[in-house]
Design a protein around this motif. Structure first.
Motif, PDB file in Angstrom:
ATOM      1  N   GLY A 130       0.811  -1.210   0.000  1.00 48.57           N
ATOM      2  CA  GLY A 130       0.000   0.000   0.000  1.00 48.57           C
ATOM      3  C   GLY A 130       0.846   1.262   0.000  1.00 48.57           C
ATOM      4  N   VAL A 131       0.517   2.179  -0.905  1.00 42.11           N
ATOM      5  CA  VAL A 131       1.214   3.463  -1.029  1.00 42.11           C
ATOM      6  C   VAL A 131       0.165   4.557  -1.193  1.00 42.11           C
ATOM      7  CG1 VAL A 131       2.876   4.827  -2.350  1.00 42.11           C
ATOM      8  CG2 VAL A 131       3.206   2.361  -2.124  1.00 42.11           C
ATOM      9  N   ARG A 132       0.374   5.680  -0.521  1.00 40.17           N
ATOM     10  CA  ARG A 132      -0.538   6.824  -0.647  1.00 40.17           C
ATOM     11  C   ARG A 132      -0.519   7.321  -2.087  1.00 40.17           C
ATOM     12  NH1 ARG A 132       0.187  12.383  -0.038  1.00 40.17           N
ATOM     13  NH2 ARG A 132      -1.622  13.523   0.789  1.00 40.17           N
ATOM     14  N   VAL A 133      -1.706   7.525  -2.672  1.00 40.78           N
ATOM     15  CA  VAL A 133      -1.789   7.916  -4.081  1.00 40.78           C
ATOM     16  C   VAL A 133      -1.113   9.264  -4.321  1.00 40.78           C
ATOM     17  CG1 VAL A 133      -3.356   8.457  -5.994  1.00 40.78           C
ATOM     18  CG2 VAL A 133      -3.861   6.539  -4.469  1.00 40.78           C
ATOM     19  N   GLY A 134      -1.204  10.172  -3.362  1.00 39.32           N
ATOM     20  CA  GLY A 134      -0.562  11.479  -3.519  1.00 39.32           C
ATOM     21  C   GLY A 134       0.938  11.404  -3.643  1.00 39.32           C
ATOM     22  N   ASP A 135       1.532  10.273  -3.251  1.00 43.05           N
ATOM     23  CA  ASP A 135       2.988  10.096  -3.356  1.00 43.05           C
ATOM     24  C   ASP A 135       3.399   9.361  -4.621  1.00 43.05           C
ATOM     25  OD1 ASP A 135       3.268  11.303  -0.855  1.00 43.05           O
ATOM     26  OD2 ASP A 135       3.077   9.397   0.208  1.00 43.05           O
ATOM     27  N   LEU A 136       2.432   9.029  -5.490  1.00 45.84           N
ATOM     28  CA  LEU A 136       2.712   8.274  -6.700  1.00 45.84           C
ATOM     29  C   LEU A 136       2.719   9.174  -7.928  1.00 45.84           C
ATOM     30  CD1 LEU A 136       0.410   5.169  -6.082  1.00 45.84           C
ATOM     31  CD2 LEU A 136       2.914   5.242  -5.903  1.00 45.84           C
ATOM     32  N   ASP A 137       3.557   8.833  -8.888  1.00 47.72           N
ATOM     33  CA  ASP A 137       3.563   9.487 -10.200  1.00 47.72           C
ATOM     34  C   ASP A 137       3.787   8.384 -11.222  1.00 47.72           C
ATOM     35  OD1 ASP A 137       3.648  11.202 -12.331  1.00 47.72           O
ATOM     36  OD2 ASP A 137       5.654  11.986 -11.901  1.00 47.72           O
ATOM     37  N   LEU A 138       2.694   7.724 -11.613  1.00 48.16           N
ATOM     38  CA  LEU A 138       2.792   6.510 -12.402  1.00 48.16           C
ATOM     39  C   LEU A 138       1.997   6.603 -13.698  1.00 48.16           C
ATOM     40  CD1 LEU A 138       2.263   3.751  -9.656  1.00 48.16           C
ATOM     41  CD2 LEU A 138       4.438   4.472 -10.667  1.00 48.16           C
ATOM     42  N   ASP A 139       2.561   6.060 -14.742  1.00 50.57           N
ATOM     43  CA  ASP A 139       1.851   5.631 -15.939  1.00 50.57           C
ATOM     44  C   ASP A 139       2.537   4.329 -16.317  1.00 50.57           C
ATOM     45  OD1 ASP A 139       0.339   5.298 -18.156  1.00 50.57           O
ATOM     46  OD2 ASP A 139       1.035   7.089 -19.215  1.00 50.57           O
ATOM     47  N   THR A 140       2.263   3.296 -15.529  1.00 48.30           N
ATOM     48  CA  THR A 140       3.099   2.104 -15.472  1.00 48.30           C
ATOM     49  C   THR A 140       2.259   0.843 -15.600  1.00 48.30           C
ATOM     50  OG1 THR A 140       4.637   3.278 -14.019  1.00 48.30           O
ATOM     51  CG2 THR A 140       4.803   0.873 -14.077  1.00 48.30           C
ATOM     52  N   ALA A 141       2.739  -0.067 -16.431  1.00 51.57           N
ATOM     53  CA  ALA A 141       2.114  -1.382 -16.555  1.00 51.57           C
ATOM     54  C   ALA A 141       2.756  -2.336 -15.558  1.00 51.57           C
ATOM     55  CB  ALA A 141       2.272  -1.911 -17.970  1.00 51.57           C
ATOM     56  N   PHE A 142       1.928  -3.234 -15.033  1.00 55.87           N
ATOM     57  CA  PHE A 142       2.378  -4.223 -14.076  1.00 55.87           C
ATOM     58  C   PHE A 142       2.014  -5.622 -14.571  1.00 55.87           C
ATOM     59  CE2 PHE A 142       2.043  -0.349 -11.661  1.00 55.87           C
ATOM     60  CZ  PHE A 142       3.106  -0.409 -10.764  1.00 55.87           C
ATOM     61  N   GLY A 143       2.874  -6.577 -14.258  1.00 54.65           N
ATOM     62  CA  GLY A 143       2.624  -7.972 -14.597  1.00 54.65           C
ATOM     63  C   GLY A 143       2.660  -8.853 -13.363  1.00 54.65           C
ATOM     64  N   ASP A 144       2.547 -10.153 -13.603  1.00 58.80           N
ATOM     65  CA  ASP A 144       2.530 -11.106 -12.501  1.00 58.80           C
ATOM     66  C   ASP A 144       1.495 -10.694 -11.453  1.00 58.80           C
ATOM     67  OD1 ASP A 144       3.208 -13.343 -11.018  1.00 58.80           O
ATOM     68  OD2 ASP A 144       4.914 -12.377 -10.033  1.00 58.80           O
ATOM     69  N   VAL A 145       0.309 -10.308 -11.936  1.00 56.50           N
ATOM     70  CA  VAL A 145      -0.774  -9.898 -11.037  1.00 56.50           C
ATOM     71  C   VAL A 145      -1.470 -11.156 -10.530  1.00 56.50           C
ATOM     72  CG1 VAL A 145      -2.932  -8.620 -10.827  1.00 56.50           C
ATOM     73  CG2 VAL A 145      -1.070  -7.704 -12.236  1.00 56.50           C
ATOM     74  N   VAL A 146      -1.388 -11.373  -9.234  1.00 54.68           N
ATOM     75  CA  VAL A 146      -2.001 -12.543  -8.602  1.00 54.68           C
ATOM     76  C   VAL A 146      -3.005 -12.038  -7.567  1.00 54.68           C
ATOM     77  CG1 VAL A 146      -1.620 -14.661  -7.298  1.00 54.68           C
ATOM     78  CG2 VAL A 146       0.101 -13.883  -8.954  1.00 54.68           C
ATOM     79  N   PRO A 147      -4.281 -11.996  -7.928  1.00 51.84           N
ATOM     80  CA  PRO A 147      -5.282 -11.443  -7.007  1.00 51.84           C
ATOM     81  C   PRO A 147      -5.349 -12.229  -5.703  1.00 51.84           C
ATOM     82  CG  PRO A 147      -6.162 -11.636  -9.231  1.00 51.84           C
ATOM     83  CD  PRO A 147      -4.865 -12.376  -9.212  1.00 51.84           C
ATOM     84  N   ARG A 148      -5.670 -11.509  -4.642  1.00 48.30           N
ATOM     85  CA  ARG A 148      -5.899 -12.130  -3.344  1.00 48.30           C
ATOM     86  C   ARG A 148      -7.401 -12.129  -3.081  1.00 48.30           C
ATOM     87  NH1 ARG A 148      -1.092  -9.724   0.608  1.00 48.30           N
ATOM     88  NH2 ARG A 148       0.664 -10.380  -0.716  1.00 48.30           N
ATOM     89  N   GLU A 149      -7.956 -13.339  -3.037  1.00 54.74           N
ATOM     90  CA  GLU A 149      -9.402 -13.497  -2.903  1.00 54.74           C
ATOM     91  C   GLU A 149     -10.138 -12.655  -3.948  1.00 54.74           C
ATOM     92  OE1 GLU A 149     -10.321 -12.629   1.160  1.00 54.74           O
ATOM     93  OE2 GLU A 149      -9.475 -14.520   1.882  1.00 54.74           O
ATOM     94  N   GLY A 150      -9.581 -12.656  -5.160  1.00 56.20           N
ATOM     95  CA  GLY A 150     -10.185 -11.955  -6.282  1.00 56.20           C
ATOM     96  C   GLY A 150      -9.794 -10.510  -6.412  1.00 56.20           C
ATOM     97  N   VAL A 151      -9.129  -9.935  -5.428  1.00 54.76           N
ATOM     98  CA  VAL A 151      -8.788  -8.511  -5.447  1.00 54.76           C
ATOM     99  C   VAL A 151      -7.405  -8.323  -6.068  1.00 54.76           C
ATOM    100  CG1 VAL A 151      -8.392  -6.446  -4.063  1.00 54.76           C
ATOM    101  CG2 VAL A 151     -10.200  -8.048  -3.415  1.00 54.76           C
ATOM    102  N   ALA A 152      -7.376  -7.636  -7.221  1.00 54.67           N
ATOM    103  CA  ALA A 152      -6.102  -7.324  -7.860  1.00 54.67           C
ATOM    104  C   ALA A 152      -5.511  -6.032  -7.323  1.00 54.67           C
ATOM    105  CB  ALA A 152      -6.275  -7.228  -9.371  1.00 54.67           C
ATOM    106  N   ALA A 153      -6.375  -5.060  -7.013  1.00 56.43           N
ATOM    107  CA  ALA A 153      -5.928  -3.767  -6.505  1.00 56.43           C
ATOM    108  C   ALA A 153      -7.027  -3.197  -5.619  1.00 56.43           C
ATOM    109  CB  ALA A 153      -5.601  -2.810  -7.640  1.00 56.43           C
ATOM    110  N   ARG A 154      -6.622  -2.331  -4.688  1.00 53.98           N
ATOM    111  CA  ARG A 154      -7.574  -1.758  -3.740  1.00 53.98           C
ATOM    112  C   ARG A 154      -7.210  -0.311  -3.436  1.00 53.98           C
ATOM    113  NH1 ARG A 154      -8.860  -5.193   1.462  1.00 53.98           N
ATOM    114  NH2 ARG A 154     -10.445  -5.979  -0.010  1.00 53.98           N
ATOM    115  N   LEU A 155      -8.229   0.544  -3.379  1.00 55.68           N
ATOM    116  CA  LEU A 155      -8.086   1.888  -2.837  1.00 55.68           C
ATOM    117  C   LEU A 155      -8.730   1.917  -1.463  1.00 55.68           C
ATOM    118  CD1 LEU A 155      -8.988   4.212  -5.861  1.00 55.68           C
ATOM    119  CD2 LEU A 155      -6.716   3.804  -4.895  1.00 55.68           C
TER     120      LEU A 155
END
Length: 308
Positions: A207-232
């Motif tokens: 987990g990282v605060r969104v205000g501290d991110l500067d991304l236009d980035t693709a990610f791989g090896d996405v392994v969801p946890r209980e169906g969740v790939a990403a969370r806000l």
């Protein structure tokens, strides 16, 4: 019922059931808004202008970019139309400006379809569809395709939702993404390498605060946890989840500071499910090759959980 007057996002299809509400536009099958129990969980898209920064649109038959708008099929170079002139790439597939047809409709769901005919750099005939279905906690989105051509055809799919947690300032949200690798990109946003996220600023697993991110980035090896790939996660504990199964494998995180809203521009966060990484037509990674007559589907979703 379907609006009688078309707009820049096509005709608007309102859905309302289970305490959730969505608006779908028929151009690019765009997700114009989604609220759950009155809480906005996506950035809204006005009907009067094209979706800003791709907000809410469907990306098919590829997501992200094709380098130089060129790829090779059976030893023959294919030249797509350049749709990202500033970087000389082809971006986000072939249906970004296409009007979808309503195939099926109820109060809680709609299925839209659009044909991808043979064209510059694309000698295939694919029939695509997307179904939006409300749930009490959010939305399920199912993408389908059938190859109606007489040769094998590559297919990948993605979507471009910008997520939020009600009125919580975007910079105060914490983003968690269960991705093991990130794609390094050149100055034209094309991939030049894939690296483990371990020990880098692209490790979002804790987990990282969104205000501290500067991304236009693709990610791989996405392994969801209980169906969740990403969370806000909001400071009060409310969450909005991007749901994926293991067949997706990839996502894109984009944190522009110039996202347009009625009160001015500001920070937004797109968390984009992708079944293949950027430039997949050249690398071959993540592509599903459809035999003539073959069909396939991919499903993702958005889930809202209020603070306890």
């Amino acid at each position: 019922m379907l609006e009688s007057v078309p707009t820049a996002t096509g005709r608007t299809i309102p859905l309302e059931a289970h305490g959730a509400r969505a608006e779908i536009g028929t151009v690019a099958a765009v997700l114009r808004s989604l609220t759950v129990a009155g809480v906005a969980v996506t950035e809204p898209v006005s009907a009067d202008a094209p979706p800003p920064l791709g907000c809410g649109i469907v990306l098919v038959p590829w997501a992200n970019r094709v380098r130089d708008a060129r790829w090779t099929l059976d030893g023959v170079e294919q030249r797509l139309d350049i749709t990202e002139p500033a970087r000389a790439n082809a971006i986000h597939g072939l249906l970004r400006n296409t009007e979808y047809t309503v195939l099926d409709r109820s109060e809680e769901a709609v299925t839209l379809g659009a044909l991808i005919p043979p064209q510059h750099g694309w000698p295939f005939l694919l029939d695509t569809r997307v179904r939006y279905e409300l749930r009490p906690d959010g939305l399920t989105v199912t993408h389908g395709v059938v190859n109606h051509g007489d040769r094998r055809a590559p297919w990948a799919v993605g979507a471009h939702p910008y997520l939020r947690v009600g009125d919580t300032p975007i910079e105060d949200l914490v983003l968690t993404a269960h991705a093991g690798t990130w794609f390094e990109a050149d100055e034209r946003k094309n991939p030049v390498g894939e690296h483990p996220v371990d020990g880098t600023g692209n490790d979002l697993r804790a987990g990282v605060r969104v205000g501290d991110l500067d991304l236009d980035t693709a990610f791989g090896d996405v392994v969801p946890r209980e169906g969740v790939a990403a969370r806000l996660t909001a400071p009060d504990g409310a969450t909005v989840d991007l749901i994926q199964d293991d067949r997706w494998g990839h996502l894109q995180v984009f944190t522009p500071r110039n996202f347009p809203r009625p009160d001015g521009v500001g920070l937004a966060v797109a968390i984009e499910p992708m079944s293949a990484p950027p430039d997949a037509l050249n690398s071959g990674r993540g592509l599903h090759w459809l035999s003539p007559g073959e069909s396939t589907e991919r499903t993702w979703g958005i889930r809202y959980t209020p603070a306890r």
